[in-house]
Design an enzyme around this catalytic site. Structure first.
Site, PDB file in Angstrom:
ATOM      1  N   ASP A  52      11.491   2.558   8.231  1.00 18.40           N
ATOM      2  CA  ASP A  52      10.390   1.816   7.611  1.00 18.40           C
ATOM      3  C   ASP A  52       9.772   2.563   6.440  1.00 18.40           C
ATOM      4  O   ASP A  52       9.658   2.020   5.333  1.00 18.40           O
ATOM      5  CB  ASP A  52       9.311   1.505   8.652  1.00 18.40           C
ATOM      6  CG  ASP A  52       9.734   0.417   9.623  1.00 18.40           C
ATOM      7  OD1 ASP A  52      10.953   0.213   9.781  1.00 18.40           O
ATOM      8  OD2 ASP A  52       8.864  -0.226  10.221  1.00 18.40           O
ATOM      9  N   ARG A  73      -4.085   9.601  14.851  1.00 16.46           N
ATOM     10  CA  ARG A  73      -4.187   8.829  13.606  1.00 16.46           C
ATOM     11  C   ARG A  73      -5.362   9.236  12.720  1.00 16.46           C
ATOM     12  O   ARG A  73      -5.208   9.345  11.506  1.00 16.46           O
ATOM     13  CB  ARG A  73      -4.233   7.330  13.916  1.00 16.46           C
ATOM     14  CG  ARG A  73      -2.981   6.777  14.580  1.00 16.46           C
ATOM     15  CD  ARG A  73      -1.719   7.329  13.991  1.00 16.46           C
ATOM     16  NE  ARG A  73      -0.513   6.673  14.482  1.00 16.46           N
ATOM     17  CZ  ARG A  73       0.608   7.303  14.759  1.00 16.46           C
ATOM     18  NH1 ARG A  73       0.667   8.620  14.637  1.00 16.46           N
ATOM     19  NH2 ARG A  73       1.666   6.642  15.166  1.00 16.46           N
ATOM     20  N   ASP A 103      -2.378   0.930  14.798  1.00 19.54           N
ATOM     21  CA  ASP A 103      -2.396   2.040  13.850  1.00 19.54           C
ATOM     22  C   ASP A 103      -2.942   1.650  12.487  1.00 19.54           C
ATOM     23  O   ASP A 103      -3.602   2.448  11.824  1.00 19.54           O
ATOM     24  CB  ASP A 103      -0.993   2.630  13.707  1.00 19.54           C
ATOM     25  CG  ASP A 103      -0.617   3.537  14.866  1.00 19.54           C
ATOM     26  OD1 ASP A 103      -1.532   3.949  15.598  1.00 19.54           O
ATOM     27  OD2 ASP A 103       0.577   3.827  15.033  1.00 19.54           O
ATOM     28  N   SER A 161      11.180   1.989  20.284  1.00 23.85           N
ATOM     29  CA  SER A 161      10.644   2.895  19.269  1.00 23.85           C
ATOM     30  C   SER A 161       9.816   3.969  19.957  1.00 23.85           C
ATOM     31  O   SER A 161       9.286   3.762  21.049  1.00 23.85           O
ATOM     32  CB  SER A 161       9.783   2.130  18.258  1.00 23.85           C
ATOM     33  OG  SER A 161       8.637   1.583  18.884  1.00 23.85           O
TER      34      SER A 161
END
Length: 412
Positions: free
Chosen positions: A15, A95, A124, A180
Site C-alpha cells: 500500500d 499511532r 488508524d 494482515s
C-alpha cells in the site's frame, strides 16, 4: 518554484509503496518517507533503498523504541488501560507517537502536508489525523484511500500489484495473502482475510504458524517459571534483580512471556468508525506487565484513589483507542494517574505456566497492608474495634430501611 513537500508514513509494504509513487505523480510533489522503528524487527530491512528507488527524495528511519516504551506504554499501563475488557491497545498507542514524529519532520523539512496509507474503514486514519490536528493544525492531511480518484484507480489488490510491477516497485505481496499484520514493541495484531469470519478458529493447530511472538499454550514448557518485577512509582524498573530501561523491560518480558504462551487474545471489537471488527493479538510482555502492575497497586494504593482511577479506565482506554492521546481530557486523566502512582513501588512475584500469569507474592516498603490489623486473631494494635462495625452497618443500612418501608407502604 520549489515543489510542495509531503511527508508520508511509509512501511515499505504494498500500500504505502504504491501510495508513495502515486502521490509523487498526482501532486507533482517531493515525497519524504518516514518510518518509525517501534519494534518491528526485520520488517525494517532494506527500507531506505526501496523508498528511494520508489521515488522518495529522502527517508527518515527513526528509532523511537525508547520513547515508545517510556512515554507511551508506561503511562498507559499506569492508567490500567484495557479496551473492552481485553485489548491492551498495542496498535492504538503507537499511532500518536508515529504521527507526532511525522509532524516534527514536516516542520523541519518545510512540508505543507502529511500522508498515510490507512484505509477509510479503520481506526488508524482517525488516530493519525487527530494527532496532527492537536499538534500541527496548519498541516494538510492526504488520505489516498478516502480519495475517489485513488479508489477508482485501485479497486483491489490486483490493480496495486500490477501498478507496482509496471513501475518497478519491488513488493512481496500477493493477491491471496490470508491476513494482515501490524507489529511493534508491545504486540502484534492480525486481521482481515480468513480472520474476517468470527467462527474461524485462529487457535487451531493448523494455524499455529500464524503466530509470531508466542508459542501455543499447550506447547509451552511443562515446568512453571517464577519471575520478580520491581516497581518504582508505577513503572517496572527491574526484572529478577536486574535493573532495566523501559525498552529492556518490554523486550525481556516479551521473550519470557512468549516462551510460556502468554498474551493471546481473539476478540470482536467496536471500531470508532462504527463497525465491529475481529482482531487477534499477541501481547506477551504487556500481559505480564499489566498483571504485575495491578498486583503492586493492590498492596500500595489507597482504596478510594484506586476506585477513582478505576472509574476512569474505560474512558481513558476509549480515548487511546479512538486517537485522542493528545486531547486535553486524556492529559487531565494522566495527571490524576501520575499522582495515584507515587507509592506504587515494591516487588511482585509471578508464576508463569502455559498461558497463565499467576500471582505468587507481593511486597513493598510502603505497603498499606497491615497483618496485625487484618488478622483474624487478636489485634495487638487495638486499631480496629469490632464493636464499631455495629454503628457503621446501622448508618449504612438506614437508607435501605427507609426505601424498603416506602415500597412496603405502597403495596398496602
Amino acid at each position: 518554484m520549489a515543489k510542495e513537500k509531503i511527508v508520508l508514513a511509509y512501511s515499505g509494504g504494498l500500500d504505502t509503496s504504491v501510495i508513495l509513487k502515486w502521490l509523487k505523480e498526482t501532486y507533482d510533489a517531493e515525497i519524504i518517507a518516514f518510518t518509525a522503528d517501534i519494534g518491528q524487527k526485520d520488517e525494517l530491512d532494506g527500507l531506505e533503498e526501496k523508498a528511494l528507488k520508489t521515488g522518495a527524495s529522502k527517508i527518515y528511519i527513526d528509532d523511537l523504541r525508547d520513547e515508545f516504551a517510556k512515554d507511551f506504554i508506561n503511562p498507559m499501563f499506569q492508567a490500567g488501560a484495557l479496551y473492552e475488557g481485553q485489548y491492551l491497545l498495542g496498535t492504538s498507542i503507537a499511532r500518536p507517537l508515529i504521527a507526532k514524529r511525522m509532524v516534527e519532520i514536516a516542520r523541519a523539512e518545510g512540508a505543507t502536508a502529511i500522508a498515510h496509507g490507512a484505509t477509510g474503514k479503520g481506526n488508524d486514519q482517525v488516530r493519525f489525523e487527530l494527532t496532527a490536528a492537536a499538534l500541527a493544525p496548519e498541516l494538510s492531511v492526504i488520505a489516498p484511500w478516502r480519495l475517489e480518484q485513488f479508489r477508482e484507480e485501485f479497486p483491489g489488490r490486483a490493480e496495486m500489484i500490477a501498478y507496482a510491477e509496471k513501475h518497478g516497485i519491488p513488493v512481496t505481496a500477493s493477491a491471496a495473502k490470508p491476513y494482515s499484520t501490524d507489529r511493534n514493541l508491545l504486540h502484534i495484531s492480525f486481521e482481515s482475510g480468513m480472520l474476517e469470519d468470527p467462527w474461524f478458529d485462529a487457535a487451531h493447530d493448523d494455524n499455529k504458524g500464524m503466530y509470531v511472538l508466542s508459542v501455543a499454550p499447550e506447547d509451552a514448557p511443562n515446568e512453571a517459571e517464577y519471575i520478580e518485577l520491581e516497581f518504582d512509582k508505577g513503572d517496572c524498573v527491574a526484572i529478577n534483580g536486574a535493573k532495566l530501561t523501559p525498552l529492556q523491560v518490554m523486550e525481556t518480558l516479551n521473550e519470557i512471556g512468549g516462551k510460556h504462551g502468554i498474551g493471546r487474545v481473539d476478540m470482536v471489537e467496536n471500531r470508532f468508525v462504527g463497525m465491529k471488527s475481529r482482531g487477534v493479538y499477541e501481547t506477551p510482555g504487556g500481559t505480564i506487565l499489566f498483571t504485575a502492575h495491578r498486583k503492586m497497586e493492590s498492596l500500595t494504593m489507597d482504596r478510594d484513589v484506586m476506585h477513582l482511577r478505576d472509574s476512569l479506565i474505560t474512558k481513558y482506554a476509549t480515548l487511546v483507542y479512538n486517537g485522542f492521546w493528545f486531547a486535553p481530557e486524556r492529559l487531565a486523566i494522566q495527571a490524576l494517574v501520575a499522582e495515584s502512582q507515587k507509592n506504587v513501588s515494591g516487588t511482585v512475584r509471578l508464576k508463569l505456566y502455559k498461558g497463565n500469569v499467576i500471582g505468587a507474592g507481593v511486597k513493598s516498603p510502603v505497603s498499606l497492608y497491615n497483618p496485625d490489623i487484618a488478622t483474624m486473631e487478636a489485634d495487638p494494635t487495638k486499631a480496629y474495634d469490632q464493636g464499631d462495625a455495629t454503628g457503621f452497618i446501622r448508618l449504612n443500612a438506614l437508607r435501605l430501611k427507609v426505601s424498603s418501608g416506602v415500597e412496603q407502604n405502597a403495596k398496602k
